[in-house]
Structures are given as C-alpha cells and as structure tokens.
Write an enzyme that holds these catalytic residues in place. Structure first.
Site, short mmCIF file in Angstrom:
data_model
loop_
_atom_site.label_atom_id
_atom_site.label_comp_id
_atom_site.label_asym_id
_atom_site.label_seq_id
_atom_site.Cartn_x
_atom_site.Cartn_y
_atom_site.Cartn_z
N ASN A 190 -114.94 71.77 -0.35
CA ASN A 190 -115.37 71.61 -1.74
C ASN A 190 -115.84 72.99 -2.20
OD1 ASN A 190 -116.60 71.03 -4.17
ND2 ASN A 190 -118.31 69.87 -3.26
N LYS B 123 -116.60 74.01 -5.08
CA LYS B 123 -117.53 73.99 -6.22
C LYS B 123 -117.09 75.02 -7.27
CE LYS B 123 -120.96 72.18 -3.11
NZ LYS B 123 -122.36 71.98 -2.75
N HIS C 64 -120.18 63.24 -6.50
CA HIS C 64 -120.91 64.27 -5.75
C HIS C 64 -122.35 64.33 -6.27
CE1 HIS C 64 -122.25 68.15 -4.29
NE2 HIS C 64 -121.31 68.04 -3.36
N SER D 48 -124.40 71.28 4.67
CA SER D 48 -124.61 72.43 5.55
C SER D 48 -123.85 72.36 6.87
CB SER D 48 -126.11 72.66 5.78
OG SER D 48 -126.77 72.90 4.55
P1 PGA Z 1 -122.69 72.54 1.70
O1 PGA Z 1 -122.15 71.54 0.55
O2 PGA Z 1 -121.71 72.45 2.83
O3 PGA Z 1 -122.69 73.88 1.05
O4 PGA Z 1 -124.05 72.05 2.07
C1 PGA Z 1 -121.57 70.31 0.87
C2 PGA Z 1 -121.15 69.59 -0.39
O5 PGA Z 1 -121.86 69.70 -1.39
O6 PGA Z 1 -120.11 68.90 -0.43
#
Ligand code: PGA
Length: 250
Positions: free
Chosen positions: A9, A11, A95, A212
């Site tokens: 993802n 973003k 999400h 994370s």
């Molecule tokens: P992150 O995000 O791996 O940066 O914690 C996960 C997500 O929001 O899908």
C-alpha cells in the site's frame, strides 16, 4: 492451503518517475519470491503506468480506495468499473486512514466493499482497533462491528472472493508492530466470526496482517497459522525490503 498474499500500500507517496523505478526494482527481484502472491496499490494516477509496466508479470495491482457508486455526479471520485478498465485486481476498502481522516464509517465501507464486488474487484477489507480501544479491552468488539457491517449488507458468501486485513491502528506507520501472538489472536477471532456463518469460506479466507511489517519481523508474523500474508505500507516503498517481506511468506 491458503496461498499467502503480500500487498504493498504505497499510500500518497512517490512521483511518476519513482513509481517506475520501484516497479522495475520489484520486477528484477521476483525470482526470489517463493509461493506468495504479490500485488501493489500505487496512488491512483499512477495505476495506468503500473498496469503497462506489470502487464504479463505475476505481480498484480490495485487501488487504495473506490467510490461506493458505479457512475454519476460524484466529483473527484473513481468507480470500480474505472479501476477494472485498468485491470486492477484488488481494491483496499476501509483503510484506517480513510476511516479516521476522511470520515468513512462502517456503513460506507460496507457499500464500498459491495461496489468493489459488483465491478469484479477483490476487496481488501481493513479492520482494526485504535490504541484506546485495545487498552479498554474492546479489540474484538470493534473488529466484530466492522465485519458485521459488511456481513449484514453483503452476506458471508461475499467473503469467498475477498481478503481481510487486520491492521491495528496503533501499529500503522508507528514502528510498533503487534506481536505475532497478538495478531494471531485477532486473526483467529476474525476467522471464527466468518466461520460461524460458513466454515468453508472461513477456511479459505486470506487474512493479512498490516502495521509496521518489515523485512526483519515478517517471518515471525507470517509463521502464525492464521496470518496469510501482509498489507505493507512504508516498507513497500523499497523494492528490496518489499521482496524480503514477500519471500518470508511461505
Ligand atoms: P505501515 O502501513 O506498514 O507503514 O505501518 C500499513 C498500512 O497502513 O497498510
């Protein structure tokens, strides 16, 4: 046996040039990935580029959001059929950033899940509690409520062609990962909740963990029996890291 799925993802990160570089980096390393299925969800404007770059590869792609309507006067929105026009396979719905920052409630998320299915997309339904809810011991109530909104609207059969991602909000982008045991416990709960209505669908349902995930903790998480892969944010912006995570999903 459920085939593991690892989804990036991205973003709202990257540029057109960086997107191309990242895709090429992932493509170069695909041989190192074992059994897992891989997909990326780039920012929407880059989906057409990604579709061209990934055509004919085993890597799939999708979008991070969609409109709950199929067509009409919805300024700024993009529909499921439009995503299908660019051969998206997956779409993320609900999400936690959409829920928290853009006011998407359970009912809207359920309608987006329905819209994805109408278009022939596979929805990746995100569920998860925030820190306060966990501390109050309400994790299962929150996840149950989020699942029920979709179950009530679409029925359990809809989960035969869907993915669920458990993403504890307190672990997203914070560097604080849920322990494998914490994650497994909620994954078991989710599978049980679906299984109470249809055991076969529950057994086949892929439940991803997100929050994370990194190259250094992926293997431990994916080792848990009910964790079928990951939804990866920050770490998916680095080809090598993303491939390391993918290779951990055996
Ligand atoms: P992150 O995000 O791996 O940066 O914690 C996960 C997500 O929001 O899908």
């Amino acid at each position: 046996m459920r085939r593991p799925l690892v989804v990036g993802n991205w973003k709202m990160h990257g540029t057109r040039a960086a997107t191309k570089g990242l895709i090429e980096g992932i493509k170069r390393g695909l041989d190192s990935v074992g059994r897992a299925e891989l997909a990326v969800c780039p920012p929407l404007v880059y989906v057409p580029d990604v579709a061209v770059l990934l055509q004919g590869t085993p890597l799939g792609w999708g979008a991070q959001n969609l409109c709950d309507h199929d067509v009409g006067a919805y300024t700024g929105e993009v529909s499921g059929p439009m995503l299908v026009d660019f051969y998206c396979k997956y779409v993320i719905v609900g999400h936690s950033e959409r829920r928290a920052l853009y006011g998407e409630g359970d009912a809207l998320v359920a309608r987006k899940f329905a819209a994805a299915r109408r278009a022939g997309l596979i929805p990746i339904l995100c569920v998860g509690e925030c820190l306060e809810e966990r501390e109050q011991g309400r994790t299962e109530n929150v996840v149950a409520r989020q699942l029920e909104a979709v179950l009530d609207l679409e029925g359990v059969a809809a989960f035969a062609n869907a993915v669920v991602a458990y993403e504890p909000v307190w672990a997203i982008g914070t560097g604080k990962t849920a322990t494998p045991q914490q994650a497994q416990q909620v994954h078991t709960f989710i599978r049980g909740k679906i299984g109470a209505q249809d055991g076969t669908i529950a057994e086949r349902l892929r439940i991803l963990y997100g929050g994370s995930v990194k190259g250094s903790n992926a293997e431990q998480l994916f080792h848990e029996p009910d964790i079928d892969g990951g939804l990866i944010g920050g770490a998916s912006l680095n080809a090598e890291e993303f491939l390391t995570i993918a290779a951990a999903a055996e």
